[in-house]
Scaffold this motif. Structure first.
Motif, PDB file in Angstrom:
ATOM      1  N   ALA A  58     -16.182  -9.205 -47.090  1.00 24.78           N
ATOM      2  CA  ALA A  58     -17.346  -9.253 -46.215  1.00 24.78           C
ATOM      3  C   ALA A  58     -18.196 -10.467 -46.500  1.00 24.78           C
ATOM      4  O   ALA A  58     -18.803 -11.055 -45.610  1.00 24.78           O
ATOM      5  CB  ALA A  58     -18.167  -7.975 -46.379  1.00 24.78           C
ATOM      6  N   ILE A  62     -18.417 -10.550 -38.075  1.00 27.34           N
ATOM      7  CA  ILE A  62     -18.143  -9.118 -38.099  1.00 27.34           C
ATOM      8  C   ILE A  62     -17.566  -8.740 -36.732  1.00 27.34           C
ATOM      9  O   ILE A  62     -18.073  -9.164 -35.687  1.00 27.34           O
ATOM     10  CB  ILE A  62     -19.406  -8.307 -38.423  1.00 27.34           C
ATOM     11  CG1 ILE A  62     -19.050  -6.829 -38.610  1.00 27.34           C
ATOM     12  CG2 ILE A  62     -20.504  -8.488 -37.390  1.00 27.34           C
ATOM     13  CD1 ILE A  62     -20.182  -6.020 -39.227  1.00 27.34           C
ATOM     14  N   GLU A  63     -16.465  -7.964 -36.741  1.00 24.80           N
ATOM     15  CA  GLU A  63     -15.753  -7.639 -35.504  1.00 24.80           C
ATOM     16  C   GLU A  63     -15.306  -6.186 -35.548  1.00 24.80           C
ATOM     17  O   GLU A  63     -14.858  -5.704 -36.603  1.00 24.80           O
ATOM     18  CB  GLU A  63     -14.545  -8.566 -35.356  1.00 24.80           C
ATOM     19  CG  GLU A  63     -13.764  -8.385 -34.066  1.00 24.80           C
ATOM     20  CD  GLU A  63     -12.656  -9.425 -33.924  1.00 24.80           C
ATOM     21  OE1 GLU A  63     -11.943  -9.384 -32.892  1.00 24.80           O
ATOM     22  OE2 GLU A  63     -12.508 -10.265 -34.835  1.00 24.80           O
ATOM     23  N   ASN A  64     -15.427  -5.485 -34.419  1.00 27.02           N
ATOM     24  CA  ASN A  64     -15.049  -4.084 -34.406  1.00 27.02           C
ATOM     25  C   ASN A  64     -13.625  -3.882 -33.884  1.00 27.02           C
ATOM     26  O   ASN A  64     -12.950  -4.828 -33.463  1.00 27.02           O
ATOM     27  CB  ASN A  64     -16.055  -3.260 -33.598  1.00 27.02           C
ATOM     28  CG  ASN A  64     -16.006  -3.567 -32.107  1.00 27.02           C
ATOM     29  OD1 ASN A  64     -15.250  -4.417 -31.650  1.00 27.02           O
ATOM     30  ND2 ASN A  64     -16.828  -2.857 -31.329  1.00 27.02           N
ATOM     31  N   ALA A 122     -20.271   2.693 -44.883  1.00 23.89           N
ATOM     32  CA  ALA A 122     -20.222   1.234 -44.730  1.00 23.89           C
ATOM     33  C   ALA A 122     -18.866   0.777 -44.198  1.00 23.89           C
ATOM     34  O   ALA A 122     -18.783  -0.150 -43.383  1.00 23.89           O
ATOM     35  CB  ALA A 122     -20.519   0.563 -46.071  1.00 23.89           C
ATOM     36  N   GLY A 168     -18.797   1.646 -40.488  1.00 19.37           N
ATOM     37  CA  GLY A 168     -19.738   0.887 -39.681  1.00 19.37           C
ATOM     38  C   GLY A 168     -19.461  -0.595 -39.612  1.00 19.37           C
ATOM     39  O   GLY A 168     -19.943  -1.275 -38.691  1.00 19.37           O
ATOM     40  N   THR A 169     -18.681  -1.117 -40.567  1.00 21.18           N
ATOM     41  CA  THR A 169     -18.469  -2.570 -40.587  1.00 21.18           C
ATOM     42  C   THR A 169     -17.007  -2.974 -40.442  1.00 21.18           C
ATOM     43  O   THR A 169     -16.723  -4.128 -40.121  1.00 21.18           O
ATOM     44  CB  THR A 169     -19.008  -3.171 -41.906  1.00 21.18           C
ATOM     45  OG1 THR A 169     -18.261  -2.646 -43.011  1.00 21.18           O
ATOM     46  CG2 THR A 169     -20.490  -2.861 -42.081  1.00 21.18           C
ATOM     47  N   ARG A 170     -16.062  -2.052 -40.674  1.00 20.96           N
ATOM     48  CA  ARG A 170     -14.645  -2.441 -40.686  1.00 20.96           C
ATOM     49  C   ARG A 170     -13.783  -1.649 -39.714  1.00 20.96           C
ATOM     50  O   ARG A 170     -13.024  -2.209 -38.931  1.00 20.96           O
ATOM     51  CB  ARG A 170     -14.102  -2.341 -42.109  1.00 20.96           C
ATOM     52  CG  ARG A 170     -14.877  -3.238 -43.072  1.00 20.96           C
ATOM     53  CD  ARG A 170     -14.174  -3.486 -44.361  1.00 20.96           C
ATOM     54  NE  ARG A 170     -14.915  -4.474 -45.148  1.00 20.96           N
ATOM     55  CZ  ARG A 170     -14.511  -4.975 -46.300  1.00 20.96           C
ATOM     56  NH1 ARG A 170     -13.356  -4.588 -46.806  1.00 20.96           N
ATOM     57  NH2 ARG A 170     -15.238  -5.865 -46.933  1.00 20.96           N
ATOM     58  N   GLY A 182     -16.079  -0.093 -36.960  1.00 28.21           N
ATOM     59  CA  GLY A 182     -16.967  -1.236 -37.010  1.00 28.21           C
ATOM     60  C   GLY A 182     -18.161  -1.088 -36.076  1.00 28.21           C
ATOM     61  O   GLY A 182     -18.502   0.029 -35.646  1.00 28.21           O
ATOM     62  N   PRO A 183     -18.830  -2.198 -35.721  1.00 24.41           N
ATOM     63  CA  PRO A 183     -20.045  -2.147 -34.906  1.00 24.41           C
ATOM     64  C   PRO A 183     -19.832  -1.389 -33.604  1.00 24.41           C
ATOM     65  O   PRO A 183     -18.825  -1.564 -32.928  1.00 24.41           O
ATOM     66  CB  PRO A 183     -20.347  -3.624 -34.640  1.00 24.41           C
ATOM     67  CG  PRO A 183     -19.713  -4.357 -35.770  1.00 24.41           C
ATOM     68  CD  PRO A 183     -18.483  -3.583 -36.120  1.00 24.41           C
ATOM     69  N   ARG A 239     -22.133 -12.204 -38.959  1.00 25.76           N
ATOM     70  CA  ARG A 239     -22.557 -11.152 -39.882  1.00 25.76           C
ATOM     71  C   ARG A 239     -24.016 -11.384 -40.290  1.00 25.76           C
ATOM     72  O   ARG A 239     -24.412 -12.509 -40.608  1.00 25.76           O
ATOM     73  CB  ARG A 239     -21.660 -11.154 -41.123  1.00 25.76           C
ATOM     74  CG  ARG A 239     -21.906  -9.984 -42.079  1.00 25.76           C
ATOM     75  CD  ARG A 239     -20.938 -10.075 -43.251  1.00 25.76           C
ATOM     76  NE  ARG A 239     -19.559  -9.929 -42.806  1.00 25.76           N
ATOM     77  CZ  ARG A 239     -18.942  -8.763 -42.658  1.00 25.76           C
ATOM     78  NH1 ARG A 239     -19.601  -7.636 -42.903  1.00 25.76           N
ATOM     79  NH2 ARG A 239     -17.688  -8.718 -42.264  1.00 25.76           N
TER      80      ARG A 239
END
Length: 467
Positions: A4, A10-12, A76, A79-81, A84-85, A154
């Motif tokens: 990170a 950052i990509e969903n 986390a 929500g991030t990986r 994701g978003p 990010r």
């Protein structure tokens, strides 16, 4: 480096981009700061997790609180990986299998096991393991997956500092063991210095002898709501008379320590330094601050930042010896002493570098005892192992200093105040080398600083076997 941190984007993964068996993970090593932040945000201050010295008898609470921190790591990942978003966390069913402690390295992994197309909901198997591969959390998470693609820079989060002061707490605990000693508190006619004396008395560090105009001091106590029942009295009409009376109390054996009240330092020190009737011992009289800096792993002594304006070499030798003796008394077994200058190399145009080299040689020949010296060292190389390594400095002191010896009072004063007002350091100050310890505080010092300073004095006044 964490992925990170390395990846600025950052990509969903949308519902349509996911497939059964997809997995993602995140690894983090638990620090006391993590636990402190969790406790501060949640309001859960149970000593099982916020007090490192607590004998964790409430192991159930220990598992749940640290387990909830691990559950946050699962969140986390989601929500991030993966997804994701844009993901909405609907619920979880987690089981805390083992305690998570400071120093453990936890890997949180989620694996997609079920997809529900009606509402684009997905179900993940969740697993947190420690560095030994043992499961600490198992369970299931329920998430509504995003349907729109998100790819964006990010966000860089602001740094968050948790201020713990274990060094000063240890000093206070160590000082309380010896019991109170009679202390001449010189001219405490203001609320702050009077409160400092009362606080030290309540902490079991001293029995105050209030030296000054009794009527004025009692009026100050009444206005501030301070209880003076534990105090003795010594009349003195003005500040200079109070300073002289305090010195007399030491000579008669009635006081084992002196504490500054609301008077100028030079007024207090004038009778102390009197060659005929003062408190000189043949040793260099100097001042040392003991600082507990949140981001430094040990107490840090800075000297001299209050007494010696521009000390010569012999004076510096005495300053160093005093600081080493103080470090030994507060529990530092082999004090590491960094002699500070602007550079690490010798230069005839910078006398501080030559003094540093001479002081190190004096230590080599036994003229300074009890510590390990190195210098000249710039400030960064004295307190940062990374900075010292970058410059190729090989030293048992560089990056790990316990004592910083400054070139002159101005440098020391600026350094100490920067640490207190900008770095969140707690501090105590003490005059060394006199017949008794002298607690020399500034009028701007807090009650906490005065208490720590009194604790230092109490440790120095204690017999060596109790120190």
């Amino acid at each position: 480096m964490d992925a990170a941190t390395a990846n600025p984007i950052i990509e969903n993964r949308t519902y349509d981009e996911m497939a059964l068996g997809d997995t993602a993970s995140l690894t983090h090593t638990v620090t006391q700061r993590d636990i402190d932040l969790f406790a501060a945000v949640s309001g859960d201050l149970n000593p099982a997790h916020v007090d490192p010295d607590y004998a964790a008898g409430d192991m159930f609470h220990h598992i749940i609180v640290h387990g909830m921190w691990g559950a946050g790591l699962i969140s986390a990942v989601l929500g991030t990986r993966l997804p994701g978003p844009g993901a909405i966390y609907l619920g979880q069913d987690l089981h805390f299998r083992r305690p998570v402690s400071v120093g453990d390295t936890i890997t949180a992994t989620v694996t997609l096991r079920e997809m529900k197309p009606a509402k684009k909901d997905v179900v993940f198997d969740c697993l947190c393991t420690n560095q030994a591969g043992a499961a600490v959390i198992t369970g299931t998470a329920f998430v509504r997956a995003p349907t729109e693609k998100v790819r964006r820079p990010r966000v860089t989060m602001p740094a968050v500092r948790v201020e713990r002061h274990p060094g000063t707490e240890a000093i206070l605990a160590r000082a309380r063991q010896g019991g109170p000693i009679p202390t001449a508190v010189v001219f405490p006619v203001d609320a702050l210095s009077l409160a400092g004396a009362v606080d030290a008395a309540e902490a079991g560090l001293m029995t105050p002898i209030l030296v000054g105009p009794e009527e004025t001091i009692r009026a100050t106590a009444t206005a501030a709501g301070l209880d003076l029942s534990s105090c003795r009295w010594q009349a003195a009409a003005h500040a200079a008379a109070a300073a002289a009376a305090a010195v007399s109390l030491v000579h008669t054996g009635e006081a084992a320590m002196v504490m500054k009240g609301d008077l100028h330092t030079d007024v207090l020190m004038h009778p102390v330094l009197d060659s005929a009737t003062g408190l000189k011992t043949g040793r260099q009289i100097s001042h040392a601050y003991v600082l507990d800096v949140p981001d430094y792993p040990r107490p840090l002594i800075v000297t001299d930042a209050a007494i010696a304006l521009r000390p010569e070499l012999e004076e510096k030798a005495g300053i160093v010896q005093n600081a080493i003796d103080l470090a030994l008394r507060i529990g530092i077994a082999v004090p590491r002493v960094a002699i500070l200058a602007a550079v690490e190399t010798l230069s005839a145009r910078m006398p501080a570098t030559l003094d540093a080299a001479a002081l190190c040689k004096m230590a080599d020949r036994g003229q300074i005892k009890g510590g390990v010296l190195d210098g000249p060292l710039a400030f960064d190389n004295a307190i940062s192992e990374a900075a010292a390594a970058e410059k190729g400095i090989v030293s048992s002191v560089a990056g790990r200093a316990d004592i910083l010896v400054v070139p002159d009072l101005e440098a020391g004063n600026i350094l100490v105040k920067q640490m207190i007002f900008l770095s969140g350091a707690e501090a105590g100050g003490i005059v060394l080398g006199a017949a008794v310890p002298i607690v020399l505080t500034s009028r701007a010092d807090s009650r906490r600083t005065r208490l720590i300073s009194a604790a230092l004095g109490r440790l120095l006044a204690a017999p060596a076997e109790n120190g």
